[in-house]
Design a protein around this motif. Structure first.
Motif, PDB file in Angstrom:
ATOM      1  N   GLU A 221       0.880  -1.176   0.000  1.00 41.03           N
ATOM      2  CA  GLU A 221       0.000   0.000   0.000  1.00 41.03           C
ATOM      3  C   GLU A 221       0.917   1.225   0.000  1.00 41.03           C
ATOM      4  N   SER A 222       0.389   2.336  -0.505  1.00 40.38           N
ATOM      5  CA  SER A 222       1.186   3.568  -0.605  1.00 40.38           C
ATOM      6  C   SER A 222       1.224   4.281   0.731  1.00 40.38           C
ATOM      7  N   ALA A 223       2.357   4.205   1.414  1.00 38.68           N
ATOM      8  CA  ALA A 223       2.447   4.705   2.793  1.00 38.68           C
ATOM      9  C   ALA A 223       2.105   6.191   2.917  1.00 38.68           C
ATOM     10  N   PHE A 224       2.679   7.003   2.057  1.00 41.34           N
ATOM     11  CA  PHE A 224       2.534   8.458   2.228  1.00 41.34           C
ATOM     12  C   PHE A 224       1.113   8.924   1.934  1.00 41.34           C
ATOM     13  N   ILE A 225       0.527   8.372   0.875  1.00 42.92           N
ATOM     14  CA  ILE A 225      -0.843   8.753   0.516  1.00 42.92           C
ATOM     15  C   ILE A 225      -1.821   8.221   1.577  1.00 42.92           C
ATOM     16  N   LEU A 226      -1.559   7.000   2.018  1.00 43.52           N
ATOM     17  CA  LEU A 226      -2.426   6.395   3.026  1.00 43.52           C
ATOM     18  C   LEU A 226      -2.440   7.228   4.319  1.00 43.52           C
ATOM     19  N   ASP A 227      -1.263   7.603   4.777  1.00 45.19           N
ATOM     20  CA  ASP A 227      -1.193   8.402   6.009  1.00 45.19           C
ATOM     21  C   ASP A 227      -1.947   9.725   5.852  1.00 45.19           C
ATOM     22  N   LEU A 228      -1.791  10.317   4.689  1.00 44.59           N
ATOM     23  CA  LEU A 228      -2.478  11.584   4.397  1.00 44.59           C
ATOM     24  C   LEU A 228      -4.001  11.414   4.472  1.00 44.59           C
ATOM     25  N   LEU A 229      -4.491  10.339   3.859  1.00 41.65           N
ATOM     26  CA  LEU A 229      -5.940  10.123   3.798  1.00 41.65           C
ATOM     27  C   LEU A 229      -6.506   9.700   5.164  1.00 41.65           C
ATOM     28  N   VAL A 230      -5.748   8.881   5.888  1.00 45.17           N
ATOM     29  CA  VAL A 230      -6.206   8.473   7.219  1.00 45.17           C
ATOM     30  C   VAL A 230      -6.346   9.718   8.098  1.00 45.17           C
ATOM     31  N   GLU A 231      -5.374  10.595   8.016  1.00 41.27           N
ATOM     32  CA  GLU A 231      -5.411  11.846   8.779  1.00 41.27           C
ATOM     33  C   GLU A 231      -6.663  12.662   8.428  1.00 41.27           C
ATOM     34  N   ARG A 232      -6.995  12.679   7.140  1.00 35.22           N
ATOM     35  CA  ARG A 232      -8.146  13.442   6.651  1.00 35.22           C
ATOM     36  C   ARG A 232      -9.475  12.944   7.248  1.00 35.22           C
ATOM     37  N   TYR A 233      -9.572  11.644   7.449  1.00 30.14           N
ATOM     38  CA  TYR A 233     -10.818  11.077   8.010  1.00 30.14           C
ATOM     39  C   TYR A 233     -10.760  10.921   9.520  1.00 30.14           C
ATOM     40  N   HIS A 234      -9.594  11.135  10.088  1.00 32.70           N
ATOM     41  CA  HIS A 234      -9.427  10.923  11.525  1.00 32.70           C
ATOM     42  C   HIS A 234      -9.796  12.195  12.290  1.00 32.70           C
ATOM     43  N   THR A 235     -11.040  12.629  12.096  1.00 33.21           N
ATOM     44  CA  THR A 235     -11.532  13.808  12.825  1.00 33.21           C
ATOM     45  C   THR A 235     -12.828  13.407  13.518  1.00 33.21           C
ATOM     46  N   LYS A 236     -13.170  14.133  14.558  1.00 35.69           N
ATOM     47  CA  LYS A 236     -14.401  13.847  15.302  1.00 35.69           C
ATOM     48  C   LYS A 236     -15.625  13.860  14.388  1.00 35.69           C
ATOM     49  N   GLU A 237     -15.667  14.857  13.500  1.00 37.73           N
ATOM     50  CA  GLU A 237     -16.842  15.021  12.618  1.00 37.73           C
ATOM     51  C   GLU A 237     -16.966  13.833  11.668  1.00 37.73           C
ATOM     52  N   MET A 238     -15.871  13.492  11.008  1.00 36.79           N
ATOM     53  CA  MET A 238     -15.886  12.388  10.040  1.00 36.79           C
ATOM     54  C   MET A 238     -16.230  11.063  10.734  1.00 36.79           C
ATOM     55  N   MET A 239     -15.641  10.833  11.891  1.00 34.67           N
ATOM     56  CA  MET A 239     -15.852   9.549  12.569  1.00 34.67           C
ATOM     57  C   MET A 239     -17.278   9.450  13.106  1.00 34.67           C
ATOM     58  N   LYS A 240     -17.835  10.610  13.474  1.00 38.16           N
ATOM     59  CA  LYS A 240     -19.216  10.618  13.933  1.00 38.16           C
ATOM     60  C   LYS A 240     -20.151  10.333  12.760  1.00 38.16           C
ATOM     61  N   LYS A 241     -19.824  10.921  11.625  1.00 39.44           N
ATOM     62  CA  LYS A 241     -20.661  10.782  10.437  1.00 39.44           C
ATOM     63  C   LYS A 241     -20.556   9.382   9.816  1.00 39.44           C
ATOM     64  N   TYR A 242     -19.343   8.864   9.681  1.00 34.90           N
ATOM     65  CA  TYR A 242     -19.147   7.616   8.915  1.00 34.90           C
ATOM     66  C   TYR A 242     -18.781   6.388   9.744  1.00 34.90           C
ATOM     67  N   GLY A 243     -18.421   6.554  11.000  1.00 34.56           N
ATOM     68  CA  GLY A 243     -18.074   5.408  11.851  1.00 34.56           C
ATOM     69  C   GLY A 243     -16.973   4.549  11.251  1.00 34.56           C
ATOM     70  N   ALA A 244     -17.180   3.229  11.289  1.00 32.12           N
ATOM     71  CA  ALA A 244     -16.151   2.298  10.796  1.00 32.12           C
ATOM     72  C   ALA A 244     -15.937   2.426   9.285  1.00 32.12           C
ATOM     73  N   TYR A 245     -16.897   3.046   8.596  1.00 33.11           N
ATOM     74  CA  TYR A 245     -16.764   3.214   7.143  1.00 33.11           C
ATOM     75  C   TYR A 245     -15.596   4.148   6.780  1.00 33.11           C
ATOM     76  N   CYS A 246     -15.131   4.934   7.761  1.00 29.06           N
ATOM     77  CA  CYS A 246     -13.923   5.760   7.553  1.00 29.06           C
ATOM     78  C   CYS A 246     -12.739   4.888   7.133  1.00 29.06           C
ATOM     79  N   HIS A 247     -12.752   3.643   7.596  1.00 29.26           N
ATOM     80  CA  HIS A 247     -11.672   2.706   7.249  1.00 29.26           C
ATOM     81  C   HIS A 247     -11.624   2.500   5.730  1.00 29.26           C
ATOM     82  N   THR A 248     -12.800   2.415   5.115  1.00 23.71           N
ATOM     83  CA  THR A 248     -12.898   2.279   3.664  1.00 23.71           C
ATOM     84  C   THR A 248     -12.574   3.597   2.959  1.00 23.71           C
TER      85      THR A 248
END
Ligand SMILES: [Zn+2]
Length: 461
Positions: free
Chosen positions: A185-212
């Motif tokens: 997997e692409s480490a740098f892009i992955l870290d960037l995208l995980v960071e983007r979804y790793h917020t209270k708002e996103m996790m509240k909205k999407y739950g475990a689907y943030c993983h996808t």
């Protein structure tokens, strides 16, 4: 002879024959009609498929997480045997700054005397340097361990094999015949995208689907493309673990056609499930890395399995129970990633591939037994039914109807990603080196029967 299997249809990767099998001292000593031997135990396999036992060459057993083990060496390998698996290959990960050989000796000592079926280990490389390189080469040539896992991700943990590391390791495999098992997997892009979804708002909205959402398909296939390139220019040998996208399978198939020494596996979860599971109330249970993708990917992977572009079916078993999974507290980066599966590999894949998608039983045997044996240096000791091979055999009832229910499985895990799935075909008797270890889903073997099996480098398909 001490054991005879009579009247079965012997299915190997190459052919189907109706014959008896004579077993003595753990080995197959005779194949033919009307085998008799005074005092031998006889199993009547009329109407059954007699196949080489499954080889699940990608499992992580006996994992300690947050104060407990969900499975131990003994329970996990007992469950494997109930599912028709007779050999597993687990991993020994080097500690940062420490020796690779030491990691293998420790993991071996941990498993010894507990495993119910034969096993081996892949070396896990997390710290590439001159010593690691020498240890890898020595393990390949003299240590019976010719396969080594590397990660293109896990940058912050310091385990990442960057392009330079991967390139160097592949150069070695070109000389020794070792194989690098690559988490792509692409480490740098992955870290960037995980960071983007790793917020209270996103996790509240999407739950475990943030993983996808944080792991789009290109995070995998970009890395597979890069790995194929480094294998090509170094002449090295690479095996892509848990291929989860249609594009990755196509890249591997194309590179293989050009003569690159690249192979890959996929797992039942990527063929049978899609990322819709992460929208369920218990969606976090299904979190594994990489995650299941879209229907299009499952279809592409099926096509690749049928065409031979995917060589191996393994499970990446990494079992966490519901208590462990529930420790995520709504944060998708804190879920213990992994799924149970070694026990259901053969029956789910037989139903799905032989039953529904009409691959031949011989092709099925190649995917779950013969190919992993050949590629990972166990053949012909394992992965076939022939005179001289270990008597690792599954007697499989192709007509038995079973509905998957974790409560009835031998695994200790208290859930199954395949709960409720209807199967046609299930292992009836599993034999490990001539000993009956499982019957009708129940373990009947001895604790510690399994032995470490040294493997050879240079395996090819
Ligand atoms: Zn894994």
């Amino acid at each position: 002879m001490n054991l005879i299997i009579k009247n079965g249809r012997i299915i190997t990767a190459e052919k189907t024959v109706s014959a008896d099998i004579g077993i003595e001292k753990g080995k197959i000593v005779k194949i033919g009609k009307g085998i008799k031997s005074a005092g031998a135990r006889v199993i009547d396999a009329k109407g059954k498929f007699v196949m080489p036992g499954g080889i699940d060459m990608h499992v992580h057993l006996n994992l300690f997480f947050c104060g407990s083990y969900s499975e131990n060496w003994d329970t996990a390998t007992q469950a494997a045997s109930c599912g028709g698996v007779t050999t597993i290959i687990d991993f020994a990960f080097q500690k940062k700054g420490d020796s690779l050989k030491k990691a293998i000796e420790e993991r071996k000592a941990d498993a010894e005397g507990k495993v119910a079926i034969d096993y081996s280990l892949h070396g896990g490389i997390t710290d590439w340097n001159e010593q690691t390189k020498n240890e890898m080469n020595d393990l390949t040539i003299n240590g019976g361990i010719p396969s080594f896992k590397m990660f293109m991700i896990y940058k912050s943990q310091g385990w990442m094999a960057d392009d330079g590391i991967l390139f160097s390791a592949l150069e070695q495999t070109a000389k020794t015949g070792a194989i690098i098992m690559l988490y792509a997997e692409s480490a740098f892009i992955l870290d960037l995208l995980v960071e983007r979804y790793h917020t209270k708002e996103m996790m509240k909205k999407y739950g475990a689907y943030c993983h996808t959402l944080s792991r789009p398909c290109f995070t995998e296939y970009e890395a597979v493309q890069r790995a194929a390139m480094w294998a090509k220019v170094t002449g090295g040998r690479v095996y892509i673990v848990h291929t989860s996208t249609s594009e990755s399978a196509e890249i591997v198939a194309k590179a293989k056609k050009e003569g690159v020494q690249i192979w890959n596996e996929t797992c039942p979860q990527y063929l049978l499930l899609t990322d819709d599971v992460y929208k369920k109330a218990n969606g976090h249970y299904y979190a594994c890395c990489p995650q299941m993708k879209k229907k299009h990917d499952a279809q592409g992977l099926l096509k690749a399995v049928k065409s031979g572009a995917v060589s191996v079916l393994s499970t990446d078993t990494c079992t966490f129970n519901t208590k462990q999974k529930n420790m995520w507290e709504g944060d998708f980066t804190k879920i213990p990633y992994g799924l149970p599966g070694v026990e259901t590999l053969l029956p789910t894949m037989f139903t799905f591939l032989v039953g529904k998608n009409k691959i031949s039983p011989n092709k099925f045997v190649s995917l779950v037994s013969t190919n992993p044996a050949k590629l990972f240096g166990l053949y012909p000791q394992k992965g076939d039914i022939k005179v001289g091979s270990d008597a690792d055999i599954v007697i499989f009832d192709p007509n038995k109807k079973v509905t998957i229910d974790y409560k009835k499985l031998a695994t200790k895990c208290d859930w199954s990603p395949f709960q409720g799935m209807k199967l046609t075909g299930y292992p009836e008797t599993t034999i490990s080196r001539g000993e009956i270890v499982a019957e009708n889903g129940k373990f009947v073997g001895k604790k510690g029967h399994g032995r470490f099996v040294p493997r050879k480098p240079g395996g090819k398909l």
